[in-house]
Every structure is written in C-alpha cells, then in structure tokens.
Scaffold this motif. Sequence first.
Motif, short mmCIF file in Angstrom:
data_model
loop_
_atom_site.label_atom_id
_atom_site.label_comp_id
_atom_site.label_asym_id
_atom_site.label_seq_id
_atom_site.Cartn_x
_atom_site.Cartn_y
_atom_site.Cartn_z
N GLY A 215 73.36 -97.66 100.98
CA GLY A 215 71.99 -97.83 101.68
C GLY A 215 70.75 -98.32 100.84
N LYS A 216 69.79 -98.31 101.34
CA LYS A 216 68.86 -99.06 100.87
C LYS A 216 68.06 -98.50 99.61
CE LYS A 216 66.15 -101.18 103.55
NZ LYS A 216 66.34 -102.69 103.17
N ALA A 217 68.11 -99.20 98.72
CA ALA A 217 67.19 -98.82 97.32
C ALA A 217 65.88 -99.55 97.22
CB ALA A 217 68.09 -99.16 96.11
N ILE A 218 64.89 -98.59 97.15
CA ILE A 218 63.47 -99.27 97.07
C ILE A 218 62.96 -99.01 95.76
CG2 ILE A 218 60.95 -98.99 98.21
CD1 ILE A 218 62.45 -97.63 100.48
N LEU A 219 62.56 -100.40 95.08
CA LEU A 219 62.04 -100.45 93.97
C LEU A 219 60.61 -100.95 93.78
CD1 LEU A 219 65.19 -100.39 93.49
CD2 LEU A 219 65.02 -101.91 91.57
N ASP A 246 64.76 -103.46 98.26
CA ASP A 246 63.58 -103.64 98.67
C ASP A 246 62.57 -103.51 97.53
OD1 ASP A 246 64.16 -104.12 101.41
OD2 ASP A 246 62.97 -102.27 102.51
N PHE A 247 61.87 -104.60 97.21
CA PHE A 247 61.05 -104.50 96.07
C PHE A 247 59.36 -104.42 96.43
CE2 PHE A 247 64.85 -106.91 94.50
CZ PHE A 247 65.03 -106.17 93.53
N TYR A 248 58.82 -103.53 95.80
CA TYR A 248 57.16 -103.44 96.02
C TYR A 248 56.85 -104.22 94.58
CZ TYR A 248 57.80 -101.16 100.42
OH TYR A 248 57.83 -100.77 101.84
N VAL A 249 55.77 -105.13 94.97
CA VAL A 249 55.30 -105.92 93.88
C VAL A 249 53.87 -105.54 94.01
CG1 VAL A 249 55.38 -108.17 92.79
CG2 VAL A 249 57.05 -107.86 94.42
N ASN A 250 53.48 -104.60 92.91
CA ASN A 250 51.95 -104.38 93.38
C ASN A 250 51.34 -104.46 91.94
OD1 ASN A 250 52.38 -102.86 95.76
ND2 ASN A 250 53.50 -101.32 94.48
N GLY A 251 51.53 -105.53 91.27
CA GLY A 251 50.95 -106.19 90.04
C GLY A 251 51.73 -106.57 88.94
N GLY A 252 52.99 -106.07 88.82
CA GLY A 252 53.78 -106.43 87.75
C GLY A 252 54.64 -107.81 87.97
N THR A 253 55.70 -108.07 87.23
CA THR A 253 56.67 -108.86 87.75
C THR A 253 58.21 -108.38 87.92
OG1 THR A 253 55.61 -110.68 86.36
CG2 THR A 253 57.81 -111.14 86.98
N VAL A 254 58.66 -108.68 89.09
CA VAL A 254 60.04 -108.26 89.51
C VAL A 254 61.13 -108.84 88.46
CG1 VAL A 254 62.07 -107.76 91.01
CG2 VAL A 254 59.63 -107.23 91.42
N PHE A 255 61.41 -110.39 88.68
CA PHE A 255 62.15 -111.21 87.89
C PHE A 255 61.47 -111.86 87.18
CE2 PHE A 255 64.16 -110.28 92.20
CZ PHE A 255 65.08 -109.60 91.77
N ASN A 256 61.74 -111.86 85.81
CA ASN A 256 61.16 -112.81 84.61
C ASN A 256 62.27 -113.51 83.95
OD1 ASN A 256 59.40 -114.27 83.13
ND2 ASN A 256 59.38 -112.54 81.60
N PHE A 257 62.81 -114.50 84.31
CA PHE A 257 63.86 -115.02 84.07
C PHE A 257 64.04 -116.03 82.76
CE2 PHE A 257 65.23 -114.67 88.62
CZ PHE A 257 66.17 -113.52 88.41
#
Length: 616
Positions: A215-219, A246-257
């Motif tokens: 199922g869904k993982a919310i990060l 599901d990603f909640y972007v509230n000020g940080g960075t999710v992917f920094n490649f």
Amino acid sequence: MNTPKPPFHTTTEELLYNILQKLPDVTYLTANDISSIAKLNALILDGDIPTDESITTAIDAIKGKVPEEGNTLGKLYSIIQGLGNLKSEDIDTLAELNAILTDADVVSTTDLSNAINALLEDVPSQANTLKRLFDLITTKQDKFADTIYPNTYFVSPTVTDPSAGLRGDYTRPFSIERACQLAASGDTIAFLPGLYYLDGINLARNGVMYTAFFGKAILSAASGSLFDYDSLEDTGDDVTIDGDFDFYVNGGTVFNFKEGVSLRKYTIRWSNAFHNAGTFMRMPVTLSTGIFEGSIQIDKSCPTVAIECRSTARIYGAGVMNLQIVNNSEFNYAILPWFAGFVFNISYIGTNYGLFTAPINAGAEGNVFTLNIKQGAGCKTFLCSGEYTASVEGGEINLYGDKINLNARLMNCKLYGNPQSSSKVTAQATNVAIVNDQVTVLKLDGIWKDCSYTRTSTSLCIMEGRFYNLQCNSSVSALKITGYVRLADGTSLIVNGNEYLEITGTLVGNAAQLITLSQTAPIIISGSIKQLNQLAPAIKSANGGYTHSLTLKGAVIEAGASSSASIQIDLPDGLNLKLYGKSYGNKAIGGTAAVIYQVGANDDFVTDADMNVINV
C-alpha cells in the motif's frame, strides 16, 4: 522413488502424516496400519533420500569457515551418521514396533536444548554453528523470511524497538533509521503503509533500492534532503526509488541527485508529490539513462519550482520524464529547465504560472517533448530548443530557444516568437495571437483560424500554412506568404519603409485594398491576389509622396469587378515596376502617377477582364 507433495519435504513425512490422520484418538500404531514388517521397512528405506554427499555439502554451507574446535555441527553429524535403518531382525513383532514408537516420544524442547548445551561445551558464540541449526529448525518463520524477500529490510512508522526487525520478514519491520544503518548495495528498503515524518534524515544509500509494500507510503520532509545522493561518494550505482509513494514537500528537498559527472541509471517513480515549499527534485548533471515518473501538485502559496536543473551545467543523458502537474502557485513555475537529450511526456494545468520558466540556457538541444497544457490567461510557458508535439489551451507559449520545431493544437492562446529564435510551428490553431518579436526566422504552417499577427521589429515570418480570417495588427516588417492567407474583412497588409513583402502563395481579402504601399519598400509577387471587394483595387499606394518598388514574376492579380484598376498608384506617389515574364490582371495598372518600367514593358502586364483567381 515418488516425489513428495508440498508442503512435505520427503515421502516419509507425507506417509507418516497420512498415518497419523487415521489415528485421532490414539498415540501408537495398530496392526491394521502396518500389516507386515516389510511395509515398515519399505517406509523407512523410502525416507532415506539424502545422500552422504548432499548432507556433507549442506553442512559445509552452514559451517562456513568455523574452526575445527567449534565444529559442533560436525559432532551432530557424526551422531546422525551412526544411525542406521531398521531391519526385519530388529523388530519381530508389531508390539515391539509400537513400544519403540511410543517410547520414542521422550525428547521435549527443554531436553533438546539441554542436550545441545552439553554439546556446545565452551564453544565461542561466533563458532556456534549448532545454535544456528537449532534456530533454523525451531523457528519456521525465520527460516523462510529471507528466502521469500531476499536482501529486503521492511520498515514501518510504528516501530518502537529499533532492534526488533528481521531482514526479509514484513511482520517484523525495522525503523527507517535502523534499516538505513544496515542496508548495503544490493539490498532493498521496503516501506510498509503509513505516514513517515523524516525531517533531517538522509535515506540515500549507494546501490540500495527503495519501494513501497502492501500500500501507500507517505513521506513528509520539512528540512534537509530526504534522498541526498549529492552528499554520497560517487560509486556509479543505479538509483532506484520506485513505488506507491506520496511525498509532502514542506521546506526540504526530496531528491537531491549528484551534481558532478556520474553516469548512473535512475529509476524514480512515485504516486503523488504535494509541493508546498522547498524543492521536490534537483536534477543530476549527467546520467546514463533515467526515468522520472509521477504526479506533482503545487500549492498556491509555494514560492519555488518543483523540479530544477542546476545553474552550473545542463543535465545531459537519455532521460524520460512522464509527469502530471497541477500548478496553483501564485509565485512560480513548475520546472526550471536546462536539459539535453531528454524525452518529456507532461500533462499540465496551471492557474497563474506556466510549465517551464525561461531556461537557464536556451541552447540545449536533442530534447523531445509531448505536452498537454491547459493554463490560465496570465500563464506563460517558455520553450527551449527541441522537437515538440503539444496541445495548448490558454496563456502564452514563448518560443524562447533556438531551433524549435513545434507541432501543436493551439487554442485561445498567444504564440510569442522571442528575439533570436529560429522556429517552425505547424499547428491546428484557433484564436491565436501571433507575436513576432525580432525572431531570426518564424515559419508558420498548418491551419490557422481566427488568428492575429503582430510584429515588433524587422524580423522574418514565413506563412506556409493556410490562414483563415487573419487579422494583421501592424505593418508586415519582413513577411513571406507561401501558403494561403485569407485576411479578416477590412484588413490590409501595410508595407512601410525598410520592410519587405513577398507573395508566392495566395492572398485573399475584402478591404479598401489588400496591400497598402505606405513607404518605399520592395514588394515581390509571384503568386496570386484576389480582392473580394467589388469596388476596390488589389494594391494601392497611400499617397504619402513615396516612389514604391514592385516586382511581378508571373503574378495573377484580381481586383474587384467594378474597380478601375488592379494596381492603383496616385500622385504624389510613384511606382518603379519590374516585370519578369508575363503577369496578369483582370484590370489594368492605373491611377494618376507615372509608372516606370525598370524591367520589362507595359505589355508584359496582360489585362484580361475574364481573368480570376480561384479562391480555395
């Protein structure tokens, strides 16, 4: 020898189970179950499936490099090897067999544990191979866990004991912190359903794959970089984050490649990203191949783009972006681009800002775009160099980069040709405002209905397609008509000084004149002109005191049936006329001004009242 049916490992197990099924009320065998010692002996002999070689191989695999003094498994093996099969002389009555089976049920779990401890003596724990075997036998769940999900660390947001997890067993998950400590290249971290608050935690590990399970993982990330590969040593390992996230972007960075040159393979798939602040994805500079796929929703108060390329260098590689984006931001675009070699498939809805910002560098090439854009009237989407197939409704499409080839369905929008752009647009267009702003070359093909054309400076536009009801809001600057143009009623093409008009196709309209000679400027006509106003000429001077230059090369010019001239030049203007071969009109060249034939003679313009231009 028969093959056992699952879940039995041997035919002996299967047969004994069937025997026990017949004896629900007793704990011993009767004469009815085994009628002869031959049957019993056959049963026991049939169970002797493993060979010495297979047993030795299995034991060696468990032993590993255990020193001889710690080889407690070898002791157990010696005991087993000392056991033989029953023979007919060993048991001569069924009563003796029954006694053996009944008396054999004497080993309890406690007795077995005590026996093992006696064998262990003072063996160190790291050499306790016998304990490994005991644990394997007595814990069925542990035995099969890592076999079903090898190299997988399951994580859950509800874990309270960081050490409670068992690799490969989703019923005994780890905390995310503990899983990241243990996981190594080749492993998988699987997120069980739930909400994970991960502020300041870097989940990225070289060579570790991430997925969602059941199922869904919310990060949720409010600070730091959730997957910060730029902080890791460059090992070149593939980057795989693929699951129902599901990603909640509230000020940080999710992917920094990775910013530096690193030819990794990227597989990044998610379900939804809710972008409220910060950066959802900061692209790598290089990649070998990559796919980035998911949905992004940008909040109205979000001040930043969701996906950004770095300002230091373009991102180059064979990448694919499959995105669905809804941008409600009142402050910014969705993507800051500087791509080369990418394929885009994007569905976009924007209320205040467009899909792409003005690119960091418009010259990146080799991109292929398939876009479906619906945007508000105030939105503007910039296009860099590349091949485009698009459907655009509303807002503005800005041809920003050089070498843009756009095949599009355009509706109720503005098409803006930026300075120094060299672009071709083939469109099925309705109600499109075309703005030519100092482009190098702007080519327009396809079918254009109820559109307008405006230019801001001397820059070339080539109308190759078919235009119906075209409104011209300025003088022509540099215009070449090779297709078919039907002007809106009352509209005339105005040619001022230092401008240029060439018609090799067909111009049709209904106005006081279709071409207005305002100042000295060259006009070349080798196509056809048809005036639908019955009282008006096709071409007429503006009487501003200028001598105009007109070149006809096999032109066909039809004025209104009741007009006095097809080309009318009145004083104080004049006309320098060049005729290359024969040109034709239904009316003569007339007016009060003198006509100077610089090339050809007056009979090279052939007048035929029955001549008409077919309007198709």
